[in-house]
Scaffold this motif. Structure first.
Motif: not given
Length: 163
Positions: A40-45, A103-111
């Motif tokens: 959580l701390a590494k991701r998002g703003s 949930a992540a895949d090739r199109r949206v890898p960062d979730v």
């Protein structure tokens, strides 16, 4: 009662009280950081803890070969970093029918995250980005389009806190 016995009983009581106080302090600290995860701390703003208000009918469905994001409504309980607009926020989740870890895949890898499935009333700790449209350009299901949903935040990481 002898002096040695009194001292042993008193020492045992003090030890028990000290252990109980330490346990209570740990519980309070754990509650404040519930759902905390190094990811959580590494991701998002932005990082928030929020209660999922509802899941509108038809907002989450599973259809093979169709990846989409749905917008869900949250009541903000605590902002851990960054800023959000108001106490009610709208958050887009990619492939909401899947556990966040899948949930992540090739199109949206960062979730990702540890949430298995969405249920109204759950409390989630989330890493967010401010504008969903800056991070996702696929199909979006927004059952709140008649409401002022600006901005719609993008969920990068979603953990279950309670519910």
């Amino acid at each position: 009662m002898s002096f040695c016995t009194s001292r042993t009983v008193l020492g045992s009581l003090l030890l028990a009280v000290g252990l109980m106080a330490a346990a209570c302090a740990n519980r309070r600290e754990g509650a404040a950081s519930a759902g905390a995860d190094p990811e959580l701390a590494k991701r998002g703003s932005i990082e928030v803890t929020a209660r999922l208000v509802e899941i509108p009918e038809g907002a989450i469905f599973e259809r093979e070969l169709y990846n989409y994001a749905t917008v869900l409504k949250y009541e903000v309980l605590e902002v851990h970093r960054g800023k959000v607009k108001g106490q009610t926020v709208y958050v887009g989740h990619y492939n909401p029918f899947r556990p966040r870890s899948e949930a992540a895949d090739r199109r949206v890898p960062d979730v990702g995250g540890n949430l298995k499935s969405f249920r109204a009333g759950q409390v989630h700790r989330m890493a967010l980005e401010e504008s969903m449209l800056d991070h996702f350009t696929g199909g979006i299901l927004n059952k709140y389009s008649e409401e002022d949903t600006d901005p719609i935040y993008w969920a990068v990481w979603t953990n279950l806190v309670s519910g």
